[in-house]
Motif scaffolding. Structure first.
Motif, PDB file in Angstrom:
ATOM      1  N   THR A   1       9.948 -54.308  14.818  1.00 19.11           N
ATOM      2  CA  THR A   1      11.355 -54.245  15.182  1.00 19.11           C
ATOM      3  C   THR A   1      12.195 -53.782  14.004  1.00 19.11           C
ATOM      4  N   ALA A   2      11.807 -54.180  12.798  1.00 23.75           N
ATOM      5  CA  ALA A   2      12.543 -53.772  11.608  1.00 23.75           C
ATOM      6  C   ALA A   2      12.450 -52.264  11.399  1.00 23.75           C
ATOM      7  N   SER A   3      11.412 -51.624  11.920  1.00 19.97           N
ATOM      8  CA  SER A   3      11.260 -50.184  11.740  1.00 19.97           C
ATOM      9  C   SER A   3      12.119 -49.383  12.701  1.00 19.97           C
ATOM     10  N   VAL A   4      12.693 -50.019  13.699  1.00 16.87           N
ATOM     11  CA  VAL A   4      13.548 -49.339  14.664  1.00 16.87           C
ATOM     12  C   VAL A   4      14.941 -49.217  14.081  1.00 16.87           C
ATOM     13  N   ASP A   5      15.481 -48.017  14.079  1.00 17.94           N
ATOM     14  CA  ASP A   5      16.848 -47.783  13.616  1.00 17.94           C
ATOM     15  C   ASP A   5      17.780 -47.992  14.807  1.00 17.94           C
TER      16      ASP A   5
ATOM     17  N   ASP B   1      11.779 -49.091  25.801  1.00 22.19           N
ATOM     18  CA  ASP B   1      10.902 -49.585  24.744  1.00 22.19           C
ATOM     19  C   ASP B   1      11.364 -50.978  24.303  1.00 22.19           C
ATOM     20  N   ASP B   2      10.476 -51.960  24.386  1.00 26.29           N
ATOM     21  CA  ASP B   2      10.828 -53.346  24.062  1.00 26.29           C
ATOM     22  C   ASP B   2      11.367 -53.497  22.641  1.00 26.29           C
ATOM     23  N   GLU B   3      10.771 -52.810  21.687  1.00 24.68           N
ATOM     24  CA  GLU B   3      11.223 -52.909  20.295  1.00 24.68           C
ATOM     25  C   GLU B   3      12.627 -52.347  20.135  1.00 24.68           C
ATOM     26  N   GLU B   4      12.904 -51.239  20.802  1.00 21.81           N
ATOM     27  CA  GLU B   4      14.244 -50.653  20.736  1.00 21.81           C
ATOM     28  C   GLU B   4      15.270 -51.576  21.389  1.00 21.81           C
ATOM     29  N   ILE B   5      14.925 -52.143  22.534  1.00 24.40           N
ATOM     30  CA  ILE B   5      15.830 -53.055  23.235  1.00 24.40           C
ATOM     31  C   ILE B   5      16.168 -54.244  22.339  1.00 24.40           C
ATOM     32  N   THR B   6      15.149 -54.853  21.756  1.00 25.67           N
ATOM     33  CA  THR B   6      15.354 -56.017  20.892  1.00 25.67           C
ATOM     34  C   THR B   6      16.192 -55.654  19.673  1.00 25.67           C
ATOM     35  N   ALA B   7      15.898 -54.515  19.063  1.00 28.54           N
ATOM     36  CA  ALA B   7      16.632 -54.094  17.864  1.00 28.54           C
ATOM     37  C   ALA B   7      18.096 -53.793  18.174  1.00 28.54           C
ATOM     38  N   VAL B   8      18.353 -53.069  19.254  1.00 30.48           N
ATOM     39  CA  VAL B   8      19.738 -52.730  19.623  1.00 30.48           C
ATOM     40  C   VAL B   8      20.501 -53.990  20.011  1.00 30.48           C
ATOM     41  N   ALA B   9      19.871 -54.883  20.757  1.00 30.01           N
ATOM     42  CA  ALA B   9      20.533 -56.130  21.152  1.00 30.01           C
ATOM     43  C   ALA B   9      20.890 -56.966  19.932  1.00 30.01           C
ATOM     44  N   ALA B  10      19.979 -57.074  18.971  1.00 27.02           N
ATOM     45  CA  ALA B  10      20.247 -57.840  17.744  1.00 27.02           C
ATOM     46  C   ALA B  10      21.374 -57.192  16.951  1.00 27.02           C
ATOM     47  N   TRP B  11      21.361 -55.864  16.854  1.00 28.86           N
ATOM     48  CA  TRP B  11      22.401 -55.133  16.121  1.00 28.86           C
ATOM     49  C   TRP B  11      23.767 -55.331  16.787  1.00 28.86           C
TER      50      TRP B  11
END
Length: 111
Positions: A37-41, A96-106
């Motif tokens: 997840t940290a690798s997703v911008d 993409d689950d990682e993108e969803i999680t990263a965008v939601a956290a951001w």
């Protein structure tokens, strides 16, 4: 109404274009399985998939402003909206689950 439909079409095109390989490069270049997840911008994912409706600066356009969305919704609630849609927003804008999680956290940090 026509502008709204054009925005949805543009968003769909951007979503499909974003699924084309950028994420594969990020995943393959990252050897740590615990930090995917940290690798997703998240900002780049937002710019490619969300800004057409919510604005480049989160100010809102055909979609609502997200400038202070974190004050109203938790990361989990934002993730739910991204996955299931809400109002005029369709479900699965991001898949993409990682993108969803990263965008939601951001976005949850926007208070």
């Amino acid at each position: 109404m026509k502008k709204w439909m054009m925005a949805i079409g543009l968003g769909a095109m951007l979503t499909l274009g974003a699924c084309g390989g950028g994420e594969e490069e990020d995943t393959s270049s990252n050897g740590d399985s615990g930090s995917n997840t940290a690798s997703v911008d998240a900002e780049a994912v937002y710019a490619q998939n969300c800004a057409a409706c919510h604005g480049a600066n989160l100010e809102g356009m055909s979609g609502p402003s997200l400038e202070q969305v974190g004050a109203r919704l938790s990361a989990e609630e934002i993730e739910n909206v991204i996955r299931n849609g809400q109002g005029a927003m369709p479900a699965n804008v991001l898949e993409d689950d990682e993108e969803i999680t990263a965008v939601a956290a951001w976005l949850a940090e926007k208070k």
